[in-house]
Design a protein around this motif. Sequence first.
Motif: not given
Length: 497
Positions: A107-121
């Motif tokens: 939850c504390g990770l920054p996210a782009s518009n394409n939220m889930l893949p960017s956080r997982c990466a």
Amino acid sequence: MEMESAGPSAKREQLAAPAIHGNAPLPVVPTAEAIDLEPAVAERSEEPSPGAEQDEEESLDHISRLPDHVLGEVISLLTIMEGSRTQILASRWRHLWRAAPLNLDFCGLPASNNMLPSRCALVSAIIAAHQGSGRRLCLPARHLQCRADAVDAWLRSHALDNLQELEFYFCCAKHCDPELVIEALLPPPASIFRFSSTLRAATISNCYLVDDMVETLRFPHLRKLALMCVKISEVSLHNIISGCPGLECLLLSTISSIRCHRINSTTLRSIGIRSSSEQLIIEDAPMLERLLYLEMNMQMQILVISAPKLETLGCIPEKYTDSKIVFGSTVIQGLRIDSLATVVRTVKILSIHMLFFDQDMVIDLMRCFPCLEKLYAKEKSWPWDGNPWHRKNWDLLTSLDFRLKTIVLRCYHGTRLQAHFATFFVQNARMLESMILEVESCDYNGDFFEKQHEMLQMENRASRGARLSFTTGCHHDVSGIMHVDDLDLADPFACRC
């Protein structure tokens, strides 16, 4: 809000402000003493010793003098973003974050518009680059179903060795039936239990815990365990609990396939249950202090056989008249005392949900819990001005020992019936210290307060030290507890806004 005078310290802060912020420098007026000292100061400053500036810097930075492993523990208590920023403090700190015990919260990770893949990466990149061990990993529980391979790879990484806290948090979609979700669950990757020997806290959600997976599990250091929206057999649940010799807090929420929860633990201090199960049996819990019903089945029966230190109980709803709580030979059905053969003197904090504030009902409960000190009562129905109190317990008032010190009335609108209920305790509770009325924001004003002081006859209060206070409704309720840490609070019903 209480306001306090700033006092002399505020003046000192104001005078020091220009020097602190480094705005325009203050004019320097040399004195005779200062002029005499200038040659000596100049003579010393002409030949600075090697590294003098660095020594002076280090003398001011006492934290950086701490050993690496201590600084690493400090960094591990920060969020992932705060911990990474410590690299810019000084060269001394640059390598510490990558080697400190990892505290990774999705939850504390920054996210782009394409939220889930960017956080997982980003999770994969952080774990791959980390050079130390793990302290805490917090991931969405849905990943156990839709990204099981990625989760398995993360859990097997050496960057998470010696992990102390593992949380797969569950967020059920609105209007989604958890029971339907549970039926379609798959088992989690086996690597989820590779930290069983080091874990102190664990939240496992949104998965099917098959018998073969958990029958031999042991958690020697686990203190807090939450099972939320999981499918598990009664035997496996018993095996997990018995495999935690130091377990203190247990949260069971929406557990499928179990009709009866049996609790036998010599270390448990808090239990929170939100379940459709038919029975909860506390067979042997010598250290149990808090028993919280986060949400009760309409026909759930709770049988307390042995819990000699139980102090906090609730929230008990009146609307489920088929539900029962049994202490020995004493039976509480809904909120009615069906049979009073045994009193429970250990309970000091009680929370109840009533259809309307009813003195008789509360007096009966106080007979069952004669040492009650703190009562939370919430009215569920729309307030009305009837008078359901038939004074059946009127003869008991002179003999009943009121030990209540704090009464919190929620959803208080100031109706005649509610005021009558509050007045009864104001005039009879000789040890009362605080009566707190939780009101709507539209009633949070001086006129309403003055009227309630008059209606409650505060001038005739039995306890001269009793105080009447008001707060706006925050709708705090134990039904909102979703984290096992909340079970560790001394008073889980108190508003913490």
